[in-house]
Enzyme design. Structure first.
Site, mmCIF file in Angstrom:
data_model
loop_
_atom_site.group_PDB
_atom_site.id
_atom_site.type_symbol
_atom_site.label_atom_id
_atom_site.label_comp_id
_atom_site.label_asym_id
_atom_site.label_seq_id
_atom_site.Cartn_x
_atom_site.Cartn_y
_atom_site.Cartn_z
ATOM 1 C CE LYS A 192 -4.248 1.286 -0.293
ATOM 2 N NZ LYS A 192 -5.001 0.925 -1.480
ATOM 3 C CB SER A 393 -8.301 0.879 -3.377
ATOM 4 O OG SER A 393 -7.936 0.830 -2.006
#
Length: 629
Positions: A192, A393
């Site tokens: 991430k 996401s």
């Protein structure tokens, strides 16, 4: 008194004159706005002109009235499905003698969108209809579209080089340290990398590994698409040794493009216009270089979306996902869910297609939209997800509500992970002698304290919240994709995947665009795909937006030969860098002002068009004005 009365008459006269001028300007503007409206009756035999001004978009933003205030023209956005419809309807229409692709001002698009438009261009060429492309200098994305044309032109004073995906990213850790700003980051997922610019001075090994794989896949598909469309183009040499290629042509980039088979003709807009006129005809009252044009807006008006048969609803989740309401081009949780629920109640839909083209954003808004999609299932409607260029996401969070997921081989998806970031300024204030103090009745009193910093209890609570959110994300994917949670965690961790790899990982079911998804939705509703029509659940623009749009339309009233020349290679490079800086400013603002847990793929912006959004352009313009640039 006579002097006062005389002065008063002069002031009244000035007032009346100004009112008259304003009325004149208003009615002139009103006439101009009305004259900009599409006119399907004006279509005559000629060449369909598609001007790719700005970027290719799933859902264009509303026209920005501040563009004129800042003194910078807003970057145009062309709706992808409009381009596809225009190309497919032009293919068999005898009135269209040729299709002209004006790529002079094209700033790109995400790989999947560009590839889909390129395939539509190739279908027109395969039908035997001439397709001619022109640019002073092509972007990588622009050339992928142009390569599918039957004739590719480039200005002899221009020429094209290819940069490929990738490039440097700005990291703010050193600046934040100097300013004394503490970026408190709470995240799950070793890939991430959206928060890395705030906690590192360089790219982490995990982010580098993931990006190298992703960039390599995007470049490989780009090369393969060009090889399919234009086998004679020696593209490999232009990528591997551009200096030698250009030197072999004496520094003439356009000549090198011609020598290596990338283009068919060298010529300016005048020469290109004459060539099109040979095919489509020339207006008798126009100077040389013009041809009989069919404007895109008029063509779309003459070929509207079908309204026959049963209705398949299409809800679009495009752009950044944010809490509350939002204008087109941004997916507001309240706005999208309200449009969907209203459509389910009023439109007599037989099935639902969720079209996602988003890097994610607010986890709260993503869940709100997902729950609204589940209402369609509660009504017994089949739900098919259609991933556009980007469904990462928070975009993938929403996709878990579908019965089946369609994507393109170069759709960017995954990025299963969430994060939160809170900046505090206690060290910044200390540099100027400002401190804070107070009384706390609980460990969370006054927390998070942006002036005094966070405490350990707050940090543990916030990190636990993020971990809980990630566990929910994993569970959503596990249940929807029928994969063990441990497996989802392995392929999650915030890593971004191309559609082809995502299919192998079982994050995606099938390949295909929105039409394939609509057909699948019809079949699941036990309907004939040939006897249904799409109903796009979108907000109608208000009259003010329509009025402003008339003045900011990407479609010029000028004839081909009178339009200004596009940017050359140097100018295009400068515009791309400016767009990247503006986008970086926008990313920084969104991260620091975000009011909720984020399920966002910030790095996904590097795979798409080089231009920034309108709001980011305005922010960039204001910053430049402040520093006097």
């Amino acid at each position: 008194m006579k002097l006062v009365r005389g002065a008063w008459k002069i002031l009244v006269g000035i007032k009346d004159f100004l009112v008259l001028v304003l009325l004149l300007l208003f009615f002139t503007g009103l006439f101009a706005a009305l004259s900009h409206r599409p006119n399907k009756a004006s279509i005559r035999d000629g060449a369909l002109l598609i001007a790719f001004n700005g970027t290719l978009s799933e859902q264009p933003e509303d026209s920005d009235p501040l563009a004129a205030v800042t003194g910078r023209a807003a970057l145009g956005q062309l709706r992808q499905r409009d381009v596809l419809r225009a190309l497919d309807t032009a293919r068999d229409d005898a009135r269209v003698k040729a299709v002209v692709l004006d790529l002079d001002s094209f700033m790109g698009g995400y790989p999947a969108a560009v590839a889909e438009v390129g395939e539509a261009v190739r279908r027109v060429r395969a039908s035997g209809k001439p397709v001619l492309a022109y640019a002073t200098a092509y972007t990588d994305a622009g050339y992928l579209i142009a390569a599918n044309a039957s004739e590719v032109w480039v200005n002899p004073m221009g020429g094209t080089l290819f940069s490929g995906p990738g490039g440097r990213q700005i990291y703010y850790k050193g600046l934040l340290d100097k300013l004394g700003v503490n970026a408190h980051v709470y995240k799950v997922g070793k890939f991430k990398s959206a928060v890395e610019p705030y906690i590192r001075a360089d790219m982490s090994p995990e982010a580098r590994e993931a990006n190298q794989a992703l960039y390599g896949g995007i470049l490989g598909q780009w090369q393969q698409n060009i090889a399919t469309a234009r086998p004679k183009a020696q593209i490999a040499d232009f990528l591997a040794k551009p200096d030698q290629v250009v030197a072999s042509a004496g520094g003439d980039i356009a000549r090198a493009n011609l020598n290596y088979g990338l283009v068919d003709k060298l010529g300016d807009r005048l020469a290109f216009g004459k060539r099109v006129a040979q095919i489509a005809g020339k207006p008798s009252s126009k100077p040389a270089g013009n041809f009989n044009e069919i404007k895109l807006s008029n063509w779309l008006a003459a070929n509207p979306l079908s309204t026959s048969g049963d209705a398949i609803g299409v809800i679009t989740v495009a752009g950044e996902i944010v809490d509350g309401e939002a204008a087109p081009g941004t997916a507001g949780g309240d706005t999208v869910s309200s449009l969907l629920l209203k459509g389910l109640a009023e439109k007599k839909l037989k099935a639902l297609v969720v079209r996602i083209d988003s890097p994610g954003g607010s986890a709260l808004a993503s869940e709100q939209i997902r729950l609204a999609v589940l209402q369609a299932k509660a009504q017994g409607l089949p739900v098919v997800v259609s991933m556009g260029s980007l469904a990462a996401s928070g975009g993938y969070w929403i996709a878990t509500a579908g019965d089946v997921i369609f994507a393109e081989p170069n759709t960017i998806t995954g990025s299963i992970g969430i994060f939160g970031i809170i900046p505090t300024f206690e060290n910044t204030l200390a540099k100027i002698g400002v401190t804070t103090d107070g009384v706390q009745t609980t460990p969370l009193t006054g927390q998070p304290d942006v002036f005094g910093g966070t405490n350990e209890v707050t940090d543990r609570v916030l990190q636990s919240t993020i971990e809980n959110g990630y566990a929910r994300f994993i569970q959503r994917v596990s249940e929807a994709r029928k994969l063990p949670p441990q497996r989802v965690d392995e392929i999650g961790q915030g890593r971004v995947w191309l559609g082809g790899v995502a299919h192998q990982l079982k994050l995606v079911d099938r390949f295909g665009g929105v039409q394939a998804a609509i057909g699948e939705a019809a079949k699941r509703a036990k309907l004939d795909p040939a006897k249904v029509h799409a109903v796009y659940l979108e907000k109608e623009p208000n009259s003010w937006v329509q009025f402003v749009s008339a003045f900011t339309s990407d479609e010029s009233d000028e004839d081909w030969a009178e339009q200004p020349a596009g940017a050359d290679l140097y100018a295009r490079m400068a515009m791309e860098r400016q767009g990247l800086v503006a986008r970086a400013l926008g990313d920084a603002r969104r991260l620091t002002l975000g009011g909720s847990v984020q399920a966002r793929c910030l790095e996904c912006g590097g795979f798409g068009p080089s231009g920034a959004r309108a709001s980011e352009q305005n922010l960039f313009a204001l910053v430049m004005a402040r520093v006097g640039l």
